[in-house]
Design a protein around this motif. Sequence first.
Motif, PDB file in Angstrom:
ATOM      1  N   ILE A 183      70.582  44.254   7.778  1.00 11.43           N
ATOM      2  CA  ILE A 183      69.663  44.640   8.679  1.00 11.43           C
ATOM      3  C   ILE A 183      69.774  45.883   9.088  1.00 11.43           C
ATOM      4  CG2 ILE A 183      68.246  44.701  11.125  1.00 11.43           C
ATOM      5  CD1 ILE A 183      67.873  41.939   9.902  1.00 11.43           C
ATOM      6  N   GLY A 184      71.350  46.359   9.207  1.00  9.09           N
ATOM      7  CA  GLY A 184      72.002  47.524   9.274  1.00  9.09           C
ATOM      8  C   GLY A 184      71.735  48.673  10.616  1.00  9.09           C
ATOM      9  N   VAL A 189      64.941  48.905  14.501  1.00 13.16           N
ATOM     10  CA  VAL A 189      65.368  48.747  13.003  1.00 13.16           C
ATOM     11  C   VAL A 189      64.135  47.133  12.642  1.00 13.16           C
ATOM     12  CG1 VAL A 189      67.954  48.565  13.153  1.00 13.16           C
ATOM     13  CG2 VAL A 189      66.282  46.278  14.053  1.00 13.16           C
ATOM     14  N   GLN A 190      64.494  46.216  11.879  1.00 15.01           N
ATOM     15  CA  GLN A 190      63.352  45.586  11.519  1.00 15.01           C
ATOM     16  C   GLN A 190      64.041  43.916  11.522  1.00 15.01           C
ATOM     17  OE1 GLN A 190      62.423  44.885   7.384  1.00 15.01           O
ATOM     18  NE2 GLN A 190      60.901  43.924   8.249  1.00 15.01           N
TER      19      GLN A 190
END
Lengths: 339, 332
Positions: A183-184, A189-190
Amino acid sequence: MLKTFSTRLALAGFIAAGAVSAQAADITGAGATFVYPVMSKWSADYSQTTGNKINYQSIGSGGGIAQIKAGTVDFGSSDKPLDSKELAEAGLGQFPSVIGGVVPVVNIKGIEPGKIHFTGPLLADIFLGKITKWNDPQIVAVNAGVTLPDAMITVVHRSDGSGTTFNWVNYLSKVSPEWKSKIGEGTSVQWPVGVGGKGNEGVAAYVKQIPGSIGYVELAYSLQNKMTYGAVQNAAGKFVQPSRESFQAAAASADWKNAKDFFLIITNAPGEASWPIAATNFILMYKQPKDAARSKNALAFFKWALENGKAQAEALDFVPLPDELVKQIEAYWAAEIKA
Amino acid sequence: MSTDQALPAGALGAPADAVARRADADRRADRFFRYLVTGAGLFVLAALTGAALSMLWGGRLAFSTFGFEFLTTTDWDAVGKKFGALVPIYGTLVTALIAMLIAVPVSFGIALFLTEVAPPWLRTPVASAIELLAGIPSIIYGMWGLFVFVPVMSTTVIPFLTEHLGPLPIFGPLFQGPPLGIGMLTAGIVLAIMVIPFISSVMREVFLTVPSRLKESAYALGSTTWEVAWNVVLPYTRSAVIGGIFLGLGRALGETMAVTFVLGNAHHLTASLLMPGNSIAATIANEFSEADSEIYLSSLIALGFLLFIVTFIVLAIAKLMLMRLNRNEGNR
C-alpha cells in the motif's frame, strides 16, 4: 503547464473560500483541517490581545501546500512535512506548530473506551483485510479478559486525502512490511478494504452507524463523539492509552535536534509512555517573502501562539510543543526566514 | 396625428423617405435583436464546449499517461500514481439506473394520481408539496440517508434481501454481502427519492395538457382509468414524459453530496449492490482538495470530463429513442 493550471485552481479556490481575506492587514493561512480548532482559538485570542486578525482556511494539507507555493497566503499548514529538497526548490521554510494524535476507534457492543488493545501489525492486518472477524485468535491473544463477538470487521477509512491518513498509514508502514510494500504511505492510499468517510466527522459517523466497524480519527473527535478508542502497543512494547500525556511523551522522545527543517514524523516513537501514532502539524512559510511585513506579522503570531497559546491547545486535546523545541524553532526563524 | 395611424391610411400619401427611414430602423432593430438572441444561444454552446475542452485539457496528462486503460482499470492508487476510472463510472451508472428503476414508475403513479384520480381539492396541495421536495438541498438528503435511512437498510431491508434474493441463481450475487447499510443500493434509493419530484412534476404538467375530449372519448368507449392513462395520456405526452425522465436522470448522474454520504466512497468493483462503491462526482468532491500530484489532479479532472461524456452519451441515447418512437408513430 499543469502547474499553472493547478495554481489558478488553487487561486480560484482561495478567492472563493476566503472572501474575508480582502482586509489587507490580516494574516492569511490555509491548510490542514487537523489544526483548525486550535488555530481558530489562537487567532480569536490573538486578535483580542493585539488586534491583528488571522484568517485560517482549513482546506486540507494538500491545499495548504498548493496555496503557499502559489503565494496566495502568508503561511501554509500541512500534517505531512516536506523534505529539505522540496522546501529548497520552493524557497520555503518549515517548522512544527502543535502535536496531536490519531487513535483507532471501534464500534463493538459492550466494549468500553480504552479496553480493547491493538498491536501495530494487528492494525495493519485488519486494514489489509487479512483479519476479518473480531474474535480472530490474533486479536483475542492481546485482549485477555475482553469478550469479542463473532462479528465481521468493517474497516472505515478517509475518502478524502488527509494528514490524518498520512500519519496513520505512515505508522502502519513502519510496523508492517506488507503494508509498506503493498500500500505504501501518502495522504490518500489505495485501501484494500472498507468504506470511506469524508473528513474526521465522516469517519466518526460511519463508525457509529456500522456495528463491528473500526476507523481512525483524531483524539479530539473520538472524545467529543464519545467513541470507543483502543489502546495501541508502542515501539517499547507497552500498551498505551491515547491521551495528551502519551502524545507529549512521543513528542519529547523525538529527535528534533538532528531533523533538518524539522523533517520528522513522530509515529512509532521510542519511549515507554509514547503514543505510537502521534502527529505533528507543520507550518510552511517563504524564507524570502515578497511581503516581508506580512510574514513578520505571521511570525509574531506563531511566536505568541507557541509561547502563550499552550493552555488553549491543551483545552482542545492538542499537545503544545516542548519549550526546548520552541527555542529551536525561534532560532530557526532568526537564521532562515528573512522577515 | 402619429405616423402609425397615417401609414395604413395610404402609404402613398406619406413622404417616401419617412417610410424608408422607418423600414430602415425596423431592419436595424430586427438585426440587433437577432444578434442578441443568437448571442444568448451561442453563449450556452460556448460555455458548454469551453467547459468540456478545459476539462479535456486539464485531464490530458491522465489520458496520455494511461490511454484507453484509464477507462478499463480499477486502480485508484495515489501512492503508486496509477489511476483507472472504471469503479467511479460503474458506480455512477449503477446508482443512476437503480434510481430510475424506482423513480420512473413512482413518478408516473404520482402524476397519474394527481391528474386523474385524486379529488380536486387534494391536487394543488400535493402538487405543491412535491415541488417543495425538489427544493430541499441535497446535503439534507445525504444526512437523512446516513442517519435515518442507513440504519433501516442495515437492520431490516438488507438482511431480508440477502436471505431471500441472495441464494437466487443469476440475480443472487447482486444481493450478497454484509449488512453495512452503506452502498450502491442505498445510494440509488436516496437518489430516486431526490429525482422523483423533478420527474413527477414534469409528468403532471404534461398530463394536464391532454385534451379532455380525447380522454372522455376513451372513457365513453368503456376504458378503465389505467387504459386511458396507458393508451391515451401516455402516447399523447410521450416525448415530454421522456424529457422529464432524462431531466431526472441527468440529476441522478451528477448528484454529489447525498451520494457521498451513503455510497461508501470505496474504490472497489463488486457485483453486489449492497457493497460500497464510488461515483464520479463523489470521487471528485472527496479527493480534489488533497490531490497532491499532477497526475492525481489530472486524473480527477479527466473524471470530470468523463462525467460530461457519460451524460452526453446517455442523453444522445434518449434522443435516438425519441426519434425511433416518432418514426414508428405512423405504423400503428
